[in-house]
Design a protein around this motif. Structure first.
Motif, PDB file in Angstrom:
ATOM      1  N   ALA A  12       0.817  -1.222   0.000  1.00  0.00           N
ATOM      2  CA  ALA A  12       0.000   0.000   0.000  1.00  0.00           C
ATOM      3  C   ALA A  12       0.846   1.266   0.000  1.00  0.00           C
ATOM      4  O   ALA A  12       0.803   2.063   0.956  1.00  0.00           O
ATOM      5  CB  ALA A  12      -0.934  -0.011   1.203  1.00  0.00           C
ATOM      6  N   PRO A  13       1.636   1.495  -1.055  1.00  0.00           N
ATOM      7  CA  PRO A  13       2.518   2.672  -1.066  1.00  0.00           C
ATOM      8  C   PRO A  13       1.773   3.988  -0.933  1.00  0.00           C
ATOM      9  O   PRO A  13       2.316   4.962  -0.395  1.00  0.00           O
ATOM     10  CB  PRO A  13       3.233   2.565  -2.419  1.00  0.00           C
ATOM     11  N   GLY A  14       0.526   4.045  -1.412  1.00  0.00           N
ATOM     12  CA  GLY A  14      -0.243   5.274  -1.280  1.00  0.00           C
ATOM     13  C   GLY A  14      -0.534   5.630   0.163  1.00  0.00           C
ATOM     14  O   GLY A  14      -0.566   6.814   0.533  1.00  0.00           O
ATOM     15  N   VAL A  15      -0.766   4.602   0.995  1.00  0.00           N
ATOM     16  CA  VAL A  15      -1.036   4.850   2.417  1.00  0.00           C
ATOM     17  C   VAL A  15       0.204   5.415   3.098  1.00  0.00           C
ATOM     18  O   VAL A  15       0.135   6.384   3.866  1.00  0.00           O
ATOM     19  CB  VAL A  15      -1.493   3.554   3.114  1.00  0.00           C
ATOM     20  N   LEU A  16       1.359   4.816   2.819  1.00  0.00           N
ATOM     21  CA  LEU A  16       2.603   5.305   3.406  1.00  0.00           C
ATOM     22  C   LEU A  16       2.871   6.743   2.975  1.00  0.00           C
ATOM     23  O   LEU A  16       3.222   7.603   3.798  1.00  0.00           O
ATOM     24  CB  LEU A  16       3.765   4.409   3.000  1.00  0.00           C
ATOM     25  N   ALA A  17       2.684   7.028   1.694  1.00  0.00           N
ATOM     26  CA  ALA A  17       2.903   8.382   1.202  1.00  0.00           C
ATOM     27  C   ALA A  17       1.943   9.365   1.862  1.00  0.00           C
ATOM     28  O   ALA A  17       2.332  10.493   2.241  1.00  0.00           O
ATOM     29  CB  ALA A  17       2.730   8.424  -0.315  1.00  0.00           C
ATOM     30  N   GLY A  67       3.458   7.067  12.623  1.00  0.00           N
ATOM     31  CA  GLY A  67       2.776   6.006  11.900  1.00  0.00           C
ATOM     32  C   GLY A  67       3.487   5.653  10.608  1.00  0.00           C
ATOM     33  O   GLY A  67       3.613   4.476  10.248  1.00  0.00           O
ATOM     34  N   ALA A  68       3.962   6.681   9.899  1.00  0.00           N
ATOM     35  CA  ALA A  68       4.707   6.435   8.658  1.00  0.00           C
ATOM     36  C   ALA A  68       5.972   5.644   8.940  1.00  0.00           C
ATOM     37  O   ALA A  68       6.351   4.745   8.159  1.00  0.00           O
ATOM     38  CB  ALA A  68       5.041   7.752   7.982  1.00  0.00           C
ATOM     39  N   ALA A  69       6.644   5.948  10.050  1.00  0.00           N
ATOM     40  CA  ALA A  69       7.869   5.234  10.400  1.00  0.00           C
ATOM     41  C   ALA A  69       7.577   3.760  10.699  1.00  0.00           C
ATOM     42  O   ALA A  69       8.297   2.863  10.243  1.00  0.00           O
ATOM     43  CB  ALA A  69       8.536   5.903  11.600  1.00  0.00           C
ATOM     44  N   PHE A  70       6.519   3.501  11.477  1.00  0.00           N
ATOM     45  CA  PHE A  70       6.134   2.111  11.750  1.00  0.00           C
ATOM     46  C   PHE A  70       5.777   1.389  10.443  1.00  0.00           C
ATOM     47  O   PHE A  70       6.174   0.246  10.222  1.00  0.00           O
ATOM     48  CB  PHE A  70       4.944   2.066  12.705  1.00  0.00           C
ATOM     49  N   ASP A  87      -2.411  -3.848  -4.976  1.00  0.00           N
ATOM     50  CA  ASP A  87      -2.343  -3.531  -3.556  1.00  0.00           C
ATOM     51  C   ASP A  87      -0.902  -3.479  -3.051  1.00  0.00           C
ATOM     52  O   ASP A  87      -0.639  -3.038  -1.944  1.00  0.00           O
ATOM     53  CB  ASP A  87      -3.153  -4.549  -2.744  1.00  0.00           C
ATOM     54  N   GLN A  88       0.032  -3.935  -3.883  1.00  0.00           N
ATOM     55  CA  GLN A  88       1.448  -3.926  -3.541  1.00  0.00           C
ATOM     56  C   GLN A  88       2.194  -3.361  -4.737  1.00  0.00           C
ATOM     57  O   GLN A  88       1.856  -3.668  -5.891  1.00  0.00           O
ATOM     58  CB  GLN A  88       1.922  -5.355  -3.237  1.00  0.00           C
ATOM     59  N   SER A  89       3.209  -2.552  -4.497  1.00  0.00           N
ATOM     60  CA  SER A  89       3.920  -1.938  -5.609  1.00  0.00           C
ATOM     61  C   SER A  89       4.605  -3.001  -6.470  1.00  0.00           C
ATOM     62  O   SER A  89       5.207  -3.937  -5.958  1.00  0.00           O
ATOM     63  CB  SER A  89       4.957  -0.936  -5.090  1.00  0.00           C
ATOM     64  N   GLY A  90       4.485  -2.853  -7.793  1.00  0.00           N
ATOM     65  CA  GLY A  90       5.138  -3.770  -8.720  1.00  0.00           C
ATOM     66  C   GLY A  90       4.666  -5.201  -8.595  1.00  0.00           C
ATOM     67  O   GLY A  90       5.443  -6.140  -8.794  1.00  0.00           O
ATOM     68  N   ASN A  91       3.402  -5.398  -8.277  1.00  0.00           N
ATOM     69  CA  ASN A  91       2.887  -6.743  -8.022  1.00  0.00           C
ATOM     70  C   ASN A  91       2.528  -7.443  -9.335  1.00  0.00           C
ATOM     71  O   ASN A  91       1.418  -7.315  -9.835  1.00  0.00           O
ATOM     72  CB  ASN A  91       1.662  -6.659  -7.108  1.00  0.00           C
TER      73      ASN A  91
END
Length: 236
Positions: free
Chosen positions: A3-8, A46-49, A109-113
């Protein structure tokens, strides 16, 4: 990366709120500045976790879980929702005389999946010869009953949008397990429902346990839980 969008979103939101708080402190709007500062710090934490979990923590946790299975090296392993191969390739490395099958629909749902990315990762890990990739829905597995010694899944079943569909996927996972076979299903939603379905199927040694802070997707509110079970008998 999961979920790279969530992290960003967490990172950008945290930076924005913290920056705005600094501006408000500068004009003596202390109360709203404090609120924004606290919110910004929480989002950045949260981003760090999240970053730790997706880049390192989940790898460490799954290594421990696979080690605890005490594999002999000849097992047939199925990974449901294998993605880029996090669990699949670690399992394959532990079964030099067996085989590991990864099943996915290869959604974003996962980058480059993609299956191609997973194949490339298998080659990089030196396990290509003992890995098979299958494109299929986990609610309708294209495998015979009792075909696998171990079934694993990491953060995949929750992607099925309805409760009955998720229950069907869990039943299918149990169906393809050999008697005495073991299931390990990690997810951050619906774990107790999965466990209830497995008990209805006749599974033994059903456990639900928290995987700890290394598997937090942003904090304790998004913790990952493991469902473990053993196949003893099947409904007729």
């Amino acid at each position: 990366m999961d979920a790279p969008g969530v992290l960003a979103g967490l990172a950008v939101g945290g930076i924005a709120e913290t920056g705005l708080a600094v501006i408000l402190f500068g004009v003596d709007w202390v109360a709203p500045a404090v609120v924004l500062l606290v919110g910004g710090i929480m989002m950045l934490t949260g981003a760090a976790f999240f970053a730790h979990t997706t880049l390192r923590g989940k790898f460490l946790v799954w290594d421990e879980e696979l080690d605890r299975l005490g594999l002999t090296g000849n097992e047939r392993v199925l990974d449901l929702g294998c993605g880029r191969g996090l669990v699949l390739l670690r399992a394959a490395a532990r079964v030099p005389g067996g085989h590991a099958t990864g099943l996915d629909l290869w959604t974003a749902d996962q980058s480059g999946n993609t299956a191609e990315a997973t194949s490339a990762n298998a080659a990089a890990e030196g396990v290509t010869g003992r890995v098979t990739l299958v494109t299929a829905d986990m609610r309708d597995l294209p495998f015979a009953d009792a075909e696998f010694d171990v079934v694993v899944s990491s953060l995949a079943v929750h992607n099925i949008p309805d409760d009955e569909g998720r229950a069907l996927a869990v039943r299918e996972a149990f169906r393809v397990l050999k008697p005495g076979g073991r299931l390990r299903l990690a997810d951050f939603r619906n774990a107790r429902r999965y466990a209830a379905v497995l008990r209805e199927c006749g599974a033994a040694d059903v456990e639900v346990y928290d995987l700890g802070w290394r598997f937090w997707y942003g904090g304790p509110h998004a913790r990952t839980t493991m469902v473990a079970a053993t196949a003893v008998r099947r409904e007729t």
